[in-house]
Design a protein around this motif. Structure first.
Motif, mmCIF file in Angstrom:
data_model
loop_
_atom_site.group_PDB
_atom_site.id
_atom_site.type_symbol
_atom_site.label_atom_id
_atom_site.label_comp_id
_atom_site.label_asym_id
_atom_site.label_seq_id
_atom_site.Cartn_x
_atom_site.Cartn_y
_atom_site.Cartn_z
ATOM 1 N N ASP A 111 0.676 -1.197 -0.082
ATOM 2 C CA ASP A 111 0.105 -0.090 0.027
ATOM 3 C C ASP A 111 0.818 1.179 0.003
ATOM 4 O OD1 ASP A 111 -2.294 -1.742 0.146
ATOM 5 O OD2 ASP A 111 -2.507 -1.190 2.074
ATOM 6 N N MET A 112 1.749 1.433 0.863
ATOM 7 C CA MET A 112 2.638 2.354 0.913
ATOM 8 C C MET A 112 3.534 2.469 -0.425
ATOM 9 S SD MET A 112 4.435 2.656 4.855
ATOM 10 C CE MET A 112 5.115 1.022 4.581
ATOM 11 N N LEU A 113 3.930 1.548 -0.954
ATOM 12 C CA LEU A 113 4.685 1.599 -2.314
ATOM 13 C C LEU A 113 3.563 2.073 -3.670
ATOM 14 C CD1 LEU A 113 6.996 -1.605 -2.317
ATOM 15 C CD2 LEU A 113 7.720 0.678 -2.234
ATOM 16 N N THR A 114 2.544 1.686 -3.286
ATOM 17 C CA THR A 114 1.560 2.012 -4.491
ATOM 18 C C THR A 114 1.190 3.539 -4.215
ATOM 19 O OG1 THR A 114 0.295 -0.265 -4.376
ATOM 20 C CG2 THR A 114 -1.137 1.534 -5.065
ATOM 21 N N ASP A 115 1.071 3.920 -3.141
ATOM 22 C CA ASP A 115 0.807 5.482 -2.756
ATOM 23 C C ASP A 115 1.834 6.377 -3.329
ATOM 24 O OD1 ASP A 115 -1.542 4.549 -1.599
ATOM 25 O OD2 ASP A 115 -0.907 5.177 0.469
ATOM 26 N N ALA A 116 3.125 5.841 -3.056
ATOM 27 C CA ALA A 116 4.214 6.636 -3.453
ATOM 28 C C ALA A 116 4.313 6.605 -4.986
ATOM 29 C CB ALA A 116 5.480 6.065 -2.690
ATOM 30 N N ALA A 117 4.179 5.279 -5.541
ATOM 31 C CA ALA A 117 3.966 5.553 -7.146
ATOM 32 C C ALA A 117 3.240 6.418 -7.711
ATOM 33 C CB ALA A 117 3.931 3.919 -7.625
ATOM 34 N N LEU A 118 2.087 6.427 -7.049
ATOM 35 C CA LEU A 118 0.839 7.372 -7.882
ATOM 36 C C LEU A 118 1.317 8.636 -7.370
ATOM 37 C CD1 LEU A 118 -2.099 5.167 -6.576
ATOM 38 C CD2 LEU A 118 -1.832 5.816 -8.884
ATOM 39 N N GLN A 119 1.701 9.096 -6.491
ATOM 40 C CA GLN A 119 2.044 10.393 -6.024
ATOM 41 C C GLN A 119 3.224 10.739 -6.838
ATOM 42 O OE1 GLN A 119 2.594 10.185 -1.717
ATOM 43 N NE2 GLN A 119 0.420 10.091 -1.471
ATOM 44 N N GLN A 120 4.048 10.054 -7.118
ATOM 45 C CA GLN A 120 5.304 10.472 -8.017
ATOM 46 C C GLN A 120 4.866 10.399 -9.617
ATOM 47 O OE1 GLN A 120 8.193 7.227 -7.466
ATOM 48 N NE2 GLN A 120 8.820 7.962 -5.721
ATOM 49 N N SER A 121 3.708 9.881 -9.792
ATOM 50 C CA SER A 121 3.127 10.266 -11.334
ATOM 51 C C SER A 121 1.997 11.182 -11.119
ATOM 52 C CB SER A 121 2.543 8.572 -11.677
ATOM 53 O OG SER A 121 3.594 7.726 -11.728
ATOM 54 N N GLY A 122 1.986 12.092 -10.301
ATOM 55 C CA GLY A 122 0.797 13.206 -10.178
ATOM 56 C C GLY A 122 -0.325 12.891 -9.916
ATOM 57 N N TRP A 123 -0.730 11.716 -9.167
ATOM 58 C CA TRP A 123 -1.824 11.242 -8.928
ATOM 59 C C TRP A 123 -1.951 11.549 -6.941
ATOM 60 C CZ3 TRP A 123 -6.065 8.928 -11.177
ATOM 61 C CH2 TRP A 123 -6.017 8.925 -12.511
ATOM 62 N N ARG A 124 -3.277 11.804 -6.664
ATOM 63 C CA ARG A 124 -3.732 11.955 -5.521
ATOM 64 C C ARG A 124 -4.272 10.760 -4.981
ATOM 65 N NH1 ARG A 124 -6.905 17.070 -4.486
ATOM 66 N NH2 ARG A 124 -7.695 16.282 -6.392
ATOM 67 N N VAL A 125 -3.805 10.315 -3.855
ATOM 68 C CA VAL A 125 -4.493 9.022 -3.232
ATOM 69 C C VAL A 125 -5.356 9.467 -2.059
ATOM 70 C CG1 VAL A 125 -3.942 6.636 -2.301
ATOM 71 C CG2 VAL A 125 -2.426 7.818 -3.979
ATOM 72 N N ALA A 126 -6.424 8.720 -1.813
ATOM 73 C CA ALA A 126 -7.213 8.695 -0.565
ATOM 74 C C ALA A 126 -7.547 7.256 -0.001
ATOM 75 C CB ALA A 126 -8.531 9.484 -0.730
ATOM 76 N N ARG A 127 -7.359 6.913 0.993
ATOM 77 C CA ARG A 127 -7.758 5.607 1.541
ATOM 78 C C ARG A 127 -8.633 5.674 2.623
ATOM 79 N NH1 ARG A 127 -4.672 1.358 0.023
ATOM 80 N NH2 ARG A 127 -2.754 1.749 -1.262
ATOM 81 N N VAL A 128 -9.639 4.879 2.506
ATOM 82 C CA VAL A 128 -10.820 4.924 3.363
ATOM 83 C C VAL A 128 -10.861 3.541 4.053
ATOM 84 C CG1 VAL A 128 -13.175 5.182 3.518
ATOM 85 C CG2 VAL A 128 -11.971 6.591 2.098
ATOM 86 N N TRP A 129 -10.911 3.430 5.262
ATOM 87 C CA TRP A 129 -11.237 2.192 6.092
ATOM 88 C C TRP A 129 -12.725 1.566 5.714
ATOM 89 C CZ3 TRP A 129 -7.243 -0.474 7.049
ATOM 90 C CH2 TRP A 129 -6.038 0.134 7.471
ATOM 91 N N GLU A 130 -12.817 0.403 5.445
ATOM 92 C CA GLU A 130 -14.175 -0.273 5.230
ATOM 93 C C GLU A 130 -15.192 0.154 6.411
ATOM 94 O OE1 GLU A 130 -14.501 -4.418 5.064
ATOM 95 O OE2 GLU A 130 -13.500 -4.669 7.032
ATOM 96 N N HIS A 131 -14.721 0.578 7.509
ATOM 97 C CA HIS A 131 -15.560 0.591 8.862
ATOM 98 C C HIS A 131 -16.185 2.243 8.781
ATOM 99 C CE1 HIS A 131 -11.467 1.691 10.772
ATOM 100 N NE2 HIS A 131 -12.493 2.912 10.977
ATOM 101 N N THR A 132 -15.633 2.885 7.915
ATOM 102 C CA THR A 132 -16.020 4.459 7.971
ATOM 103 C C THR A 132 -17.298 4.463 7.188
ATOM 104 O OG1 THR A 132 -13.694 4.864 7.678
ATOM 105 C CG2 THR A 132 -15.245 6.635 6.947
ATOM 106 N N PRO A 133 -18.205 5.328 7.901
ATOM 107 C CA PRO A 133 -19.699 5.291 7.359
ATOM 108 C C PRO A 133 -19.512 5.926 5.814
ATOM 109 C CG PRO A 133 -19.647 6.108 9.598
ATOM 110 C CD PRO A 133 -18.277 5.863 9.084
#
Length: 162
Positions: A111-133
């Protein structure tokens, strides 16, 4: 899928013998989960349009976020409490081989590597836990979308042309 050297070094211990936990984990869905569907429905109800199951090919790796806003370059992941080690609800099954502990650690590192790769490519990342309403998750996503400088720039560029 391309893996970094970190991924290659992290080998899982041998698979635990078949158990009820293994059967349950194997039957879990990887997409279209109840939390994901709830967030998607709520986003749609607010007039937000998105892509589902879209593969993003990055220089380091290919990823498939749960929800993608292509114009705003926002990737959303709805992370399961078990699979991604939620600090509130993540619970390790009793496993003397250490398989599940290694598996969850490897997922978190990926997950950390994926977030970093997306951010380096100009993407923003949001992660939401399944228990979040769903409504709280959508509030977060909409706030990120509304704060998008690209969206503001493109809107002013199109309205200012003659």
């Amino acid at each position: 899928m391309v893996f970094s050297s970190l991924d290659q070094k992290q080998r899982l211990p041998s698979t635990p013998p078949p158990s009820a936990a293994s059967r349950t984990m194997r039957s879990n869905r990887s997409r279209d989960t109840k939390p994901e569907l709830a967030v998607r429905r709520a986003l749609f109800a607010r007039g937000k349009r998105y892509r589902v199951g879209m593969r993003l090919t990055l220089p380091q790796r290919a990823v498939r976020p749960d929800i993608v806003f292509t114009r705003q370059r926002l990737a959303i992941f709805i992370d399961g409490c078990f699979w991604h080690g939620c600090p509130e609800h993540g619970r390790m099954p009793k496993d003397p081989t250490g398989y599940w502990h290694s598996k969850i650690d490897r997922n978190r590192n990926r997950d950390m590597l994926t977030d970093a790769a997306l951010q380096q490519s100009g993407w923003r990342v949001a992660r939401v836990w399944e228990h979040t309403p769903a409504n709280e998750a959508v509030d977060l996503i909409v706030a990120i979308l509304d704060s998008d400088p690209v969206k503001v720039r493109s809107a002013s560029a199109t309205s200012g042309t003659d």
